[in-house]
Design a protein around this motif. Sequence first.
Motif, mmCIF file in Angstrom:
data_model
loop_
_atom_site.group_PDB
_atom_site.id
_atom_site.type_symbol
_atom_site.label_atom_id
_atom_site.label_comp_id
_atom_site.label_asym_id
_atom_site.label_seq_id
_atom_site.Cartn_x
_atom_site.Cartn_y
_atom_site.Cartn_z
ATOM 1 N N ASN A 31 -1.413 18.510 2.803
ATOM 2 C CA ASN A 31 -0.993 17.121 2.673
ATOM 3 C C ASN A 31 -1.991 16.177 3.335
ATOM 4 N N THR A 37 1.029 10.555 1.342
ATOM 5 C CA THR A 37 1.891 9.416 1.024
ATOM 6 C C THR A 37 2.295 8.710 2.310
ATOM 7 N N THR A 40 4.808 10.794 4.138
ATOM 8 C CA THR A 40 4.228 11.885 4.922
ATOM 9 C C THR A 40 3.635 11.354 6.215
#
Length: 80
Positions: A31, A37, A40
């Motif tokens: 990630n 994002t 996140t």
Amino acid sequence: MDIKKVIKRYGYTIEDVARKMGISRVTLSQNMSRNPTVGTLERIANAINCSVGEFFADEKDIPNTIICPHCGKMIKFEKV
């Protein structure tokens, strides 16, 4: 944006943060290496008790802070 650097500055490892988030280290690393994002970033920030903005800030631009030359952790201070 260097998320790993901020995590280290707060005294955590990737493994610590992943555990707090309830995901694997590999998932967290993936990630972070992609375009994370906002959600996140918020979860990571909550896990290490910082603001999302710190992922984008240059260390010298954060007011009332210094970086410890020994451990690299950000130290916040108040003027008296």
